[in-house]
Each structure stands twice: as structure tokens, then as C-alpha cells.
Design a protein around this motif. Structure first.
Motif, mmCIF file in Angstrom:
data_model
loop_
_atom_site.group_PDB
_atom_site.id
_atom_site.type_symbol
_atom_site.label_atom_id
_atom_site.label_comp_id
_atom_site.label_asym_id
_atom_site.label_seq_id
_atom_site.Cartn_x
_atom_site.Cartn_y
_atom_site.Cartn_z
ATOM 1 N N TYR A 1 -36.895 -19.073 -25.891
ATOM 2 C CA TYR A 1 -37.877 -18.847 -25.787
ATOM 3 C C TYR A 1 -38.929 -19.587 -25.115
ATOM 4 O O TYR A 1 -40.562 -19.530 -25.536
ATOM 5 C CB TYR A 1 -37.698 -18.824 -27.463
ATOM 6 C CG TYR A 1 -37.372 -17.619 -28.177
ATOM 7 C CD1 TYR A 1 -37.314 -16.984 -27.861
ATOM 8 C CD2 TYR A 1 -36.935 -18.774 -29.151
ATOM 9 C CE1 TYR A 1 -36.567 -15.998 -28.378
ATOM 10 C CE2 TYR A 1 -36.261 -17.718 -29.813
ATOM 11 C CZ TYR A 1 -36.006 -15.775 -29.962
ATOM 12 O OH TYR A 1 -34.825 -15.068 -30.510
ATOM 13 N N LEU A 2 -38.572 -20.628 -24.587
ATOM 14 C CA LEU A 2 -39.774 -21.200 -23.917
ATOM 15 C C LEU A 2 -40.451 -20.952 -23.033
ATOM 16 O O LEU A 2 -41.463 -20.952 -22.700
ATOM 17 C CB LEU A 2 -38.655 -22.415 -22.397
ATOM 18 C CG LEU A 2 -39.325 -23.612 -21.461
ATOM 19 C CD1 LEU A 2 -39.653 -24.474 -22.539
ATOM 20 C CD2 LEU A 2 -38.160 -24.081 -20.786
ATOM 21 N N PRO A 3 -40.156 -19.242 -22.600
ATOM 22 C CA PRO A 3 -41.125 -18.110 -21.915
ATOM 23 C C PRO A 3 -42.464 -18.579 -22.281
ATOM 24 O O PRO A 3 -43.405 -18.434 -21.450
ATOM 25 C CB PRO A 3 -40.266 -17.906 -20.681
ATOM 26 C CG PRO A 3 -39.231 -17.836 -20.782
ATOM 27 C CD PRO A 3 -38.774 -18.511 -21.966
ATOM 28 N N PHE A 4 -42.089 -17.879 -24.085
ATOM 29 C CA PHE A 4 -43.144 -17.849 -24.438
ATOM 30 C C PHE A 4 -44.009 -18.774 -24.544
ATOM 31 O O PHE A 4 -45.620 -18.284 -25.138
ATOM 32 C CB PHE A 4 -42.874 -17.323 -25.827
ATOM 33 C CG PHE A 4 -41.307 -15.854 -25.359
ATOM 34 C CD1 PHE A 4 -42.042 -14.287 -25.451
ATOM 35 C CD2 PHE A 4 -40.987 -15.791 -26.126
ATOM 36 C CE1 PHE A 4 -41.642 -13.795 -25.181
ATOM 37 C CE2 PHE A 4 -39.694 -14.606 -25.319
ATOM 38 C CZ PHE A 4 -40.347 -13.493 -25.371
ATOM 39 N N SER B 1 -34.260 -23.225 -27.686
ATOM 40 C CA SER B 1 -35.362 -23.123 -27.101
ATOM 41 C C SER B 1 -35.357 -22.892 -25.541
ATOM 42 O O SER B 1 -36.195 -22.203 -24.917
ATOM 43 C CB SER B 1 -35.152 -25.083 -26.975
ATOM 44 O OG SER B 1 -33.797 -24.993 -26.352
#
Lengths: 263, 268
Positions: free
Chosen positions: A190-193, A187
Motif C-alpha cells: 500500500y506504499l504507492p497509495f 506496507s
């Protein structure tokens, strides 16, 4: 008699066309596009040779029975697929992957949405700074980020020691080499995406809708749930799909932070 | 209803800290004087930095990484800039499909790409060679270069080229004196981005390296799998330092955010 009719209509169109030349003054950048194709040739050849063909090649291999792989007589079969879905080892690791990916999506959504909302509401300058802060970690190798989590999640690491000092827990939690560790790592990665795809949909919301809601007396809480949230669902959906598919196919983070097997 | 906005900002700040914290803790941990990595660090010493120099495999891996990243950046910038010029300048039929095709390596999981290339390279005798490694890295760099150069070209005024041609410049002079200076910054940032992408890559590299040829992230990866050692922290700090330096340059030239605008990017 279909073709003749269409020819007739085309003729009529051609006849009428000089009457309406203002309809679409299509400006062409260049009439010839051959030099453009020439410029594209090296990159197209490269991508075809080293991306498209390899992808088709493994798709082809997946349908070939393993026993005959490389042999003179290749047997086309779905055996690889039936094997995948009947072996309990594969199935349980597939289920674990799905579960971990779903948790990662949820964590990313709940942390990401407020950031996206803040970005959409801030001035361009602050938005630029936030973008820089959330995007830059993507440019640092994933192994380095995982090492940072390792330091934090160790049995005697920062998080466990803080929690023990506060008296919340007595014994160190097993954070590293567990499902929690993988969910945290994924998490986080990939949070920025998630944020970027939600922000893209928030930008498209007409700000006057929110103003109209305010004028009509709706509270910020009400305006969020009746206007902003429903209109940003496309961004949420695409962000969730993106994070889910990235998590499903992640390899490095589970290998370093997980204990059970995840493909 | 102030609490609602306050809660939003509080969670947002928390989320940004959450994104940044794994990087923040690595640097202080690298100055530890103990024999195990920890945060906060115990004591202060530079011993783990001097230990890097005693371990030739790290230095070699670093040089390998830098060499291949530079080559991958060079090739992907040449291919990508030519391709982007072709797409932006000429009315090629189906150009949106071509753009989609050229940026599609981003939407394929890198694990799948790595396996596909390994299986494809094995009969070609390219598996585990530096050529195979370079090719794989160019494939993952091309989409970023394409995207950056296409963005840079979107505001390009082709009348300038035409004016130069009318004034008697030959096509090569037009390209060198007009086109290149105007798209140069986009091409340079594409190159820096490609360098970083290649330098940091683990997943695809894992399938392409051989025992004789390893890159820095691969070296860190295998060190972390064996045993955790503070030397990983100091090497990681060096990687962070290089990345931050390049990010600052990138941000000054073009803005880091542009590359990821709604992108399908796979990492890890």
C-alpha cells in the motif's frame, strides 16, 4: 407569511433579470439529457443490481439473528454485533488487525513521504518515470508480490543470510509467518497509495512560499518543517486513512505471510 | 544543508527499491536448479518452466484467467464507455453523484465485496458459476474503465460531432467515424486495465471460484498455502512478464499514473 414573501422576491428577481444578462452566460452542452440517461442505463442497472443491492443485502443480514437465518420468521436484532464485541477471540484478532495496520501506516508514511517530496521537486519527465515505477507493481497480482517477500524473508532467505553474514545476528530471525512479515507485506503493497495521496497535496503548495522562505533566510530544514510539512498534512492524513483502511481489510497478505488470525 | 536533500533522495530511492524488490527477486529465483525456491538462485536451469507444461492445472487456470479477463474487459468497456459518454456529453442532473456511484466499488474492501456477492449469488444459484465470476469481475473493472474514459473525454471537442452531423452524417456514422476514433485510445487503455485488474484479482475471485473453475492467481495462492515450490516462481514470472507487457502498452497509449490519481483503490 413566509411563502408569499418569497414569491414576491422571486417576481422581483424575474423582473430584474433582463437587466443583467451578462451575469452568467451559462453555456449548456445539450438541453436534453434523455439520450445521456439512455447511455447510462446499462451501467447503472448493472451497478445497482450487482453492487448496491448486494451491499445493502449483507447490511440487512448483519441485523438478523443467526438462528433464524433463512427461516420464515426473521428476527431483527443486534445479536451479531453484541456477539462480535463480547467474544474474546474476535476482540483479540480485531486488536491485532488494528495494531498491524497502524505499523503498516507508519512504515508507509516514513518511506513514502521522501518519495512524494522528490516527485514534487523533480521535472515532469522524472516524475513520470517515478510514477510508472511505483504504480506498476500494483498491476501485478498480490500473490506474486507476496511470493517475492517469501523468498526474501525465509529463515534461510536473503535477508537473514545477509544479516548473519554481516554478523548482526547469530540465529535467523522469524520474519515470515509473523507480525513483521505481515507489516512488511502490507506496507509494501500500500506504499504507492500513500505516495500518491501525499504527492497530490504537495502539488497544491504554492512554490513561491518556499522561495519567500528562502529569501527571508530560512534554511532548507526550517523551510521544510515550517512550510512544506504543515501544508501537506491533508495529504498525509488522507494517505494514512487510506492505507489504514486497506490494511484493515486485507486478506491475501495476512493469509500468506502471517501466522495468527487476522480478519 | 545539502545533507537534508541527500537524505531525502536516499530514503526515496530505498522506498522505490522496497516497492519493486519483491517482483525483482521472483524472476531470478525461477531459474533455480534446486528443488526449493531461493534467492539468489542455485545454479541455472529452465526445468521449472518445462514443469509448468507438465502440470495441466496451471495451463487450465491460465486459460481460465485469460478468458474471463478478456470477457470482463469487453463488458466493462462497453458499459463504461457508454456511461462515460452519457456523463461527459449531456447535462444530466446529479452527474457528480452518478460518477461517484459508478466508481464506488473501488472504495469498498474487496473482501467485503466478495462476501456480499457470494451471499447474494447463493440464493440466485450463481455462486461458483462462471456467470457469477464474470459479474463480480465486471463490477471491479467498471470503475477503472469509467475513470480512464472520462479522462480521455475531458479534452473531447463536441463541435466535431456537430460538424459531422451538419455535413449530413447520420448519428451512427458520426459515432463510428468521429467519436469512436477519438475516444478509442481511452477505451482501449480502459480495456487493458480492466484485463489486468481481472487477471490479477485474488480476493474477490476467492469467493467466486469453484473446484472445477480456478484462475491463475487462485492456483498460485493455493500452491503457496500448501507448500512452497519453485514452480510458483516460474508461474509468477510468467504473470510478471504478461503484466509488464500490458503496462508498457498502457503507458504508451495513455499513461499508467492517470488511473490512480488520488484514487481509492483496494487490492488484496
Amino acid at each position: 407569511m413566509e411563502p408569499s414573501r418569497s414569491y414576491a422576491s422571486q417576481e422581483i428577481e424575474q423582473q430584474t433579470s433582463p437587466i443583467e444578462p451578462l451575469k452568467k452566460p451559462k453555456i449548456k452542452k445539450r438541453k436534453v439529457w434523455v439520450p445521456g440517461l439512455l447511455l447510462l442505463t446499462p451501467i447503472l442497472l448493472f451497478i445497482f443490481g450487482f453492487f448496491v443491492i448486494p451491499m445493502l443485502y449483507i447490511l440487512y443480514l448483519s441485523f438478523i439473528s443467526t438462528d433464524n437465518l433463512g427461516g420464515a420468521e426473521a428476527v431483527y436484532s443486534l445479536k451479531n454485533y453484541t456477539q462480535l464485541f463480547s467474544d474474546s477471540y474476535y476482540l483479540s484478532s480485531l486488536w491485532l488487525t488494528v495494531k498491524i495496520s497502524l505499523y503498516s501506516v507508519l512504515v508507509a508514511l516514513f518511506l513514502g513521504y521522501p518519495v512524494a517530496l522528490t516527485m514534487a521537486k523533480s521535472s515532469a519527465r522524472i516524475r513520470g518515470y517515478i510514477t510508472l515505477l511505483i504504480v506498476s507493481p500494483l498491476l501485478v497480482s498480490i500473490v506474486v508480490r507476496n511470493f517475492g517477500w517469501y523468498l526474501l524473508l525465509l529463515p534461510n532467505g536473503t535477508i537473514n543470510q545477509t544479516l548473519m553474514a554481516l554478523g548482526i545476528i547469530d540465529a535467523p530471525l522469524k520474519l515470515l509467518f509473523s507480525e513483521i512479515g505481515v507489516v512488511i507485506g502490507l506496507s509494501n503493497a500500500y506504499l504507492p497509495f500513500m505516495i500518491l495521496s501525499i504527492v497530490a497535496s504537495l502539488y497544491n503548495i504554492d512554490p513561491s512560499l518556499d522561495k519567500a522562505g528562502a529569501i527571508l533566510g530560512a534554511s532548507p530544514f526550517r523551510r521544510f518543517f515550517s512550510i512544506t510539512l504543515p501544508l501537506s498534512i491533508p495529504g498525509i492524513v488522507s494517505g494514512c486513512i487510506l492505507v489504514f483502511s486497506l490494511s484493515m481489510s486485507a486478506y491475501v497478505t495476512p493469509a500468506l505471510m502471517g501466522e495468527p488470525t487476522c480478519p | 544543508m545539502k545533507t537534508f536533500g541527500g537524505l531525502r533522495i536516499a530514503v526515496a530511492v530505498l522506498a522505490i527499491i522496497y516497492i519493486l524488490i519483491p517482483l525483482i527477486v521472483v524472476i531470478p529465483a525461477s531459474f533455480t536448479s534446486a528443488n526449493y525456491p531461493s534467492f539468489p538462485a542455485e545454479g541455472f536451469s529452465l526445468q521449472w518452466y518445462s514443469k509448468i507444461l507438465e502440470r495441466p492445472e496451471f495451463l487450465e487456470a491460465f486459460l481460465n484467467s485469460a478468458k474471463f479477463a478478456a470477457l470482463a474487459a469487453l463488458f466493462s468497456v462497453i458499459f463504461g464507455t457508454l456511461g462515460a459518454l452519457g456523463i461527459a456529453k449531456y447535462d444530466i442532473p446529479g452527474k457528480s453523484y452518478i460518477t461517484a456511484l459508478l466508481t464506488s466499488p473501488l472504495s469498498v474492501p474487496q473482501l467485503v465485496l466478495g462476501i456480499a456477492l457470494l451471499m447474494y449469488f447463493t440464493p440466485m444459484m450463481l455462486a461458483g458459476t462462471s456467470t457469477g465470476f464474470l459479474i463480480a469481475h465486471i463490477v471491479i473493472c467498471i470503475p477503472y474503465v469509467m475513470r480512464l474514459v472520462l479522462t480521455g473525454l475531458s479534452g473531447f471537442d463536441y463541435n466535431l460531432e456537430r460538424a459531422a452531423a451538419i455535413l449530413g452524417a447520420n448519428p451512427l456514422t458520426v459515432f463510428m467515424k468521429v467519436t469512436l476514433p477519438l475516444i478509442g485510445s481511452a477505451a482501449i487503455s480502459g480495456g487493458l486495465f480492466a484485463f489486468l485488474t481481472s487477471f490479477d484479482n485474488v480476493t474477490v475471485s476467492l469467493f467466486m471460484v469453484s473446484p472445477e473453475m480456478r484462475t491463475l492467481p487462485i492456483e498460485i495462492f493455493s500452491q503457496m498455502q500448501d507448500a512452497y515450490n519453485p514452480i510458483v516462481a516460474s508461474v509468477s514470472s510468467v504473470v510478471i512478464f504478461i503484466s509488464v507487457l500490458l503496462i508498457v502498452i498502457l503507458e504508451k497509449i495513455q499513461g499508467v499514473g492517470k488511473v490512480f490519481g488520488g484514487s481509492h483503490h483496494t487490492n488484496g
